[in-house]
Write a protein that holds these residues in place. Structure first.
Motif, PDB file in Angstrom:
ATOM      1  N   LYS A 145     -10.706   9.591   3.583  1.00 53.21           N
ATOM      2  CA  LYS A 145     -11.974   8.930   3.239  1.00 53.21           C
ATOM      3  C   LYS A 145     -12.055   8.638   1.740  1.00 53.21           C
ATOM      4  N   ASP A 146     -11.486   9.517   0.925  1.00 55.35           N
ATOM      5  CA  ASP A 146     -11.516   9.320  -0.525  1.00 55.35           C
ATOM      6  C   ASP A 146     -10.443   8.360  -1.031  1.00 55.35           C
ATOM      7  N   TYR A 147      -9.336   8.218  -0.299  1.00 54.31           N
ATOM      8  CA  TYR A 147      -8.221   7.421  -0.790  1.00 54.31           C
ATOM      9  C   TYR A 147      -8.045   6.068  -0.104  1.00 54.31           C
ATOM     10  N   LYS A 148      -8.728   5.817   0.981  1.00 52.56           N
ATOM     11  CA  LYS A 148      -8.490   4.564   1.711  1.00 52.56           C
ATOM     12  C   LYS A 148      -8.867   3.329   0.907  1.00 52.56           C
ATOM     13  N   ASP A 149      -9.776   3.464  -0.044  1.00 58.52           N
ATOM     14  CA  ASP A 149     -10.151   2.330  -0.890  1.00 58.52           C
ATOM     15  C   ASP A 149      -9.256   2.196  -2.114  1.00 58.52           C
ATOM     16  N   LYS A 150      -8.213   2.995  -2.177  1.00 59.29           N
ATOM     17  CA  LYS A 150      -7.268   2.954  -3.301  1.00 59.29           C
ATOM     18  C   LYS A 150      -5.906   2.432  -2.849  1.00 59.29           C
ATOM     19  N   ASP A 151      -5.918   1.566  -1.834  1.00 60.63           N
ATOM     20  CA  ASP A 151      -4.688   0.994  -1.270  1.00 60.63           C
ATOM     21  C   ASP A 151      -3.738   2.054  -0.723  1.00 60.63           C
ATOM     22  N   LYS A 170       0.854  -1.191   0.000  1.00 60.37           N
ATOM     23  CA  LYS A 170       0.000   0.000   0.000  1.00 60.37           C
ATOM     24  C   LYS A 170       0.889   1.242   0.000  1.00 60.37           C
ATOM     25  N   GLU A 182      -2.859   4.155   2.945  1.00 64.21           N
ATOM     26  CA  GLU A 182      -3.070   4.195   4.389  1.00 64.21           C
ATOM     27  C   GLU A 182      -2.427   5.454   4.943  1.00 64.21           C
TER      28      GLU A 182
END
Length: 181
Positions: A94-100, A68, A102
């Motif tokens: 919140k916008d980037y956590k689903d894009k690998d 990640k 952290e």
């Protein structure tokens, strides 16, 4: 002035002088004679692994996030630029956590109760880690706050950013460490 008052006054003056001498001696020792275990950090170096506890008391290791992009932010509750960044960081996280991606926010040198109150008040959802003795901050050569390290999915440090960031800066830097898939 009575003898008792004179003795008390002399004792207090002596005590204050002794504390000053000890403080100065300690500062000289820490800055010039004590060997520190410091790992030099430079761009494209592998980020030094560390283990710190989160606010729940669970151990978190940097190496667990290999694969990640990691936005490693050193901060403290008493630091006005750090406090100003936190809502921006929360929004971007919140916008980037689903894009690998952290975000690891490492509080330097403060007790859990103070950090926990701050995190609750600001409603932060990203992991907050506690570096009570500033050992990790020292190993990353953090001298001022805030400081952020951008770490790619291979564990390489791509950038070191010192000072306050805007939300646009944070989003730009997060985008730069999204793993290539």
């Amino acid at each position: 002035m009575s003898n008792v008052k004179k003795r008390a006054s002399l004792f207090i003056k002596g005590l204050v002088a002794a504390i000053l001498v000890l403080g100065i001696g300690y500062a000289i020792y820490m800055n010039f004679f004590k060997e520190k275990e410091v790992t030099a950090i430079d761009k494209s170096d592998l980020a030094s692994n560390f283990t710190l506890k989160n606010l729940k008391g669970e151990e978190v290791k940097l190496e667990d996030y290999r694969g990640k992009g990691v936005f490693l932010n050193f901060w403290a509750t008493y630091c006005p630029p750090c406090e100003k960044e936190m809502p921006y960081l929360e929004s971007a996280y919140k916008d980037y956590k689903d894009k690998d991606i952290e975000v690891l926010a490492v509080d330097v040198g403060e007790p859990r109760i103070i950090v926990n109150q701050f995190v609750s008040k600001k409603e932060l959802s990203f992991p907050v880690l506690l570096d009570w003795n500033a050992d990790v901050a020292d190993s990353y050569e953090v001298n001022t706050l805030p400081v952020t390290f951008l770490i790619n999915e291979k564990g390489e440090i791509k950038e070191r950013i010192s000072g306050e960031m805007t939300e646009e800066n944070i989003r730009y830097y997060l985008k730069s460490i999204v793993p290539e898939r």
